[in-house]
Structures are given as structure tokens and as C-alpha cells.
Design an enzyme around this catalytic site. Structure first.
Site, PDB file in Angstrom:
ATOM      1  CE  LYS A 133      48.114   9.419  18.603  1.00 20.30           C
ATOM      2  NZ  LYS A 133      48.167   7.952  18.420  1.00 20.30           N
ATOM      3  N   GLY A 180      56.435   9.620  11.738  1.00 22.80           N
ATOM      4  CA  GLY A 180      57.537   9.659  10.787  1.00 22.80           C
ATOM      5  C   GLY A 180      58.872   9.202  11.312  1.00 22.80           C
ATOM      6  CB  THR A 222      41.816   4.277  20.069  1.00 19.25           C
ATOM      7  OG1 THR A 222      42.939   5.160  20.027  1.00 19.25           O
ATOM      8  CG2 THR A 222      40.645   4.972  20.710  1.00 19.25           C
ATOM      9  CG  MET A 249      42.476   1.282  10.987  1.00 18.84           C
ATOM     10  SD  MET A 249      42.442  -0.083   9.819  1.00 18.84           S
ATOM     11  CE  MET A 249      42.212  -1.464  10.916  1.00 18.84           C
ATOM     12  CE1 TYR A 294      49.566   0.915  13.891  1.00 13.35           C
ATOM     13  CE2 TYR A 294      50.076   1.981  11.811  1.00 13.35           C
ATOM     14  CZ  TYR A 294      49.307   1.102  12.541  1.00 13.35           C
ATOM     15  OH  TYR A 294      48.289   0.405  11.941  1.00 13.35           O
ATOM     16  CB  THR A 295      54.268   4.264   9.847  1.00 16.77           C
ATOM     17  OG1 THR A 295      52.907   4.658  10.051  1.00 16.77           O
ATOM     18  CG2 THR A 295      54.488   4.027   8.369  1.00 16.77           C
ATOM     19  CB  SER A 313      40.996   9.348  15.363  1.00 18.16           C
ATOM     20  OG  SER A 313      40.687   8.596  14.200  1.00 18.16           O
TER      21      SER A 313
END
Length: 338
Positions: free
Chosen positions: A214, A296, A92, A119, A317-318, A183
Site C-alpha cells: 500500500k 475518493g 491495520t 488514528m 472507506y470514506t 500511513s
């Protein structure tokens, strides 16, 4: 297998186990590879998968994308498609450059296949990203999404102008824009998911390029339904479901201490709720609002279940942190048939 047995253990030892050090090292190395066409060609031959589909007017070579947060400043852009991603979302990014929250601010929870981050939208600013995108030597070859957030120094009542400033700086470069109002690491940001705030924000941004919203997994279904009404009324192109969660359900016993760190949780413990939100959005809108499913996805089966829940596209991402580019290829291959 090489990634999980050889590369990942070495990455996880960098900086005495500091997750952000490993992240920065990875992005720097990929930025170096991005300047070597022969290396990109080798990666494309190994990881590229064709499973094209068209969503919100854009053609995606395959429906597996890189989620925002991995390459905030777009420094390694040519490398991501070579690793098999069918689209890339940078950011972002905020109108003003900002350092983010103090370190440490990124924590791995390996037994849970999860990450906690706080972050705080650390990035070089919309102007710097625009300059970098303008200097790209050739087209990316996949759709580029740009995630927009509110600068920390900007008061909530001036949020619309702040998002507009970023959009104006970057509108010539993004194929779609993601409005990050979810976020948990920017004070007050999630208030922008409320009807009045979101309505004003979308009224200012929707038009020239596809704009997605989002959303947080922690919203009750009633609040999501209200948010979707605004998205449909204002012509949003889609929804990204979901951002990280403040919940800590499903953590392995060994990860309880790391899970106590403040911030948003991503990875396997988020999978079920992310799918539930994707399914709710798809059902509530009758499929009129395309959904990008994220949260996930650590196996090809996880990706398939996300598509089955109603996602048109998915993001990693993860899962990429723990499984590497083989997951990108496998998830894209599993999606060959929409």
C-alpha cells in the site's frame, strides 16, 4: 436514500458529533447483526451483487472491497459481505497491541465529503485478531485481506521482524496480505517505502500468500517507479493505491478548520491523485502488477473511473461513511463488465 436522509444524520450526531464515536457504534451494531443469520440473509438479498473476477489468483464475487481501517480488529466480519462487499480488508494490525494516538483523532469534513484521521494503528494486536479469526463459525465467503503495519514501539531497524511476527500469527487466516508502509500517522513508517527497506521487507514476506504493497499518494512518480521495480523484482502480487494524503488541496471553505487537523486526508479531495497513481502504476508495469484503487470513491462513476484508470479492484472507506451500503451495491453493479 434512507441512509443519507435518516441514518447518517443520526450517526453524525452521536457523541456530540465525534466521528470515532459514530464509527465505534456502527461497528458494534454490525457485530451484533453478524450473529443473526436471518438478518445477514436480508442484507444479502438487498445489497448483494455478483460481478465475479479473478485477481492475483483469488476469485472475488465482485470487485468492490472494504478498505482497511473500518474494522481493524475484525469484530463485524460476517456483516461486510452481507452489505455487498466482494472482499474485506481488516487491520491495520500490528505485532504488539497499541492504543493509537490520543483522541480526538478522527474528523469529518462533510462539505468536502472527506475525513482526516490520525488514528495511529490502534488495534488489539495480531494475536488477538488471529484468535478471533480462528473462532469464526463459518467461512466468510469472500477473500479476506489483512493489512499489516509496524508497531510504534518497534524501531525502524527491526521493522522486518515486526511485520514477520504479525504475518506468522495470521498467515493461516488471510487470503492476501497488505503491507502498509504508507500511513502518515506512525513516525518514520513511510521510510519503509524506500528501495532498501522495502526490498528487505518483501524478501521476508513474499511467498506463501499474495502480498500487496500500500503506497502513499504523496510520493513523486520517480519514487513510485522505484518502488514498483522492487515490487516486481520481489514478486509482490499487487499494489494498493493509495493511502491517505498529507495534502489539503480541494477542501470546501467550511472545512478549512477541520482540514487543519494533523493526519491523513481521505475522500473526494484525494480522488484525482489516487486515479493518477493507479494509472501510473498500471502503465509503468504494463499491467503486470494488479492495482487495488482506493481514494475518493463516492459514486458509481468514481468507481468506473478508477477501473478505467487501470484498477482491477477498488476499496471503499470514506465513501461508505457518507453514502452507506447503497454505494457498495451501485459500484459493484457498475463493474459487472470488467
Amino acid at each position: 436514500m434512507i441512509f443519507e436522509r435518516v441514518v447518517r444524520p443520526r450517526l453524525f450526531r452521536l457523541g456530540n458529533g465525534d466521528a470515532e464515536t459514530a464509527h465505534e457504534f456502527t461497528v458494534r451494531r454490525l457485530a451484533g447483526l453478524a450473529r443473526v443469520p436471518a438478518a445477514l440473509a436480508v442484507l444479502r438479498a438487498r445489497y448483494g451483487v455478483s460481478a465475479p473476477r479473478t485477481v492475483f489468483g483469488l476469485r472475488f464475487p465482485n470487485p468492490v472491497g472494504l478498505a482497511a481501517g473500518m474494522d481493524k480488529n475484525g469484530v463485524a466480519l460476517p456483516a461486510w459481505p452481507a452489505l455487498g462487499f466482494g472482499f474485506v480488508e481488516v487491520g491495520t494490525v500490528t505485532a504488539h497491541p497499541q492504543p493509537g494516538n490520543p483522541r480526538p483523532r478522527l474528523f469529518r469534513l462533510p462539505d468536502s465529503r472527506a475525513v482526516v484521521n490520525r488514528m495511529g494503528f490502534n488495534n488489539a494486536g495480531a494475536g488477538a485478531l488471529a484468535a478471533r479469526l480462528a473462532a469464526l463459525p463459518r467461512p466468510l465467503g469472500v477473500p479476506l485481506g489483512i493489512s499489516l503495519g509496524k508497531s510504534k514501539v518497534t524501531p525502524l531497524e527491526e521493522a522486518v521482524e515486526d511485520y514477520q511476527a504479525s504475518y506468522q500469527a495470521l498467515r493461516g487466516y488471510g487470503d492476501y496480505f497488505a503491507v502498509n508502509v504508507s500511513s502518515p500517522n506512525t513516525p518514520g513508517l513511510r521510510a519503509l517505502q524506500d528501495r532498501a527497506h522495502l526490498d528487505a521487507l518483501l524478501a521476508a514476506l513474499v511467498g506463501e500468500k499474495p502480498v500487496l504493497v500500500k503506497i502513499a499518494p504523496d510520493l513523486p512518480d520517480s519514487a513510485i517507479a522505484e518502488l514498483l521495480e522492487v515490487c516486481l523484482a520481489r514478486g509482490a502480487a499487487g499494489v494498493i493505491a493509495t493511502n491517505t494524503t498529507l495534502a489539503r488541496d480541494g477542501l470546501a471553505p467550511a472545512d478549512q478548520a477541520g482540514g487543519a487537523e494533523a493526519g491523513g486526508l481521505s475522500g473526494r479531495p484525494l480522488a484525482q491523485r489516487a486515479r493518477e497513481v493507479v494509472s501510473f502504476v498500471h502503465t509503468e508495469t504494463g499491467g503486470r502488477l494488479p492495482v487495488v484503487g482506493v481514494g475518493g470513491i463516492l459514486t458509481p462513476d468514481d468507481a468506473e473511473r478508477m477501473f478505467d484508470a487501470g484498477a482491477s479492484l477498488v476499496q471503499l472507506y470514506t465513501g461508505f461513511i457518507y453514502r452507506g451500503p447503497a454505494l457498495v451495491r451501485a459500484a459493484a453493479a457498475a463493474a459487472r463488465t470488467p
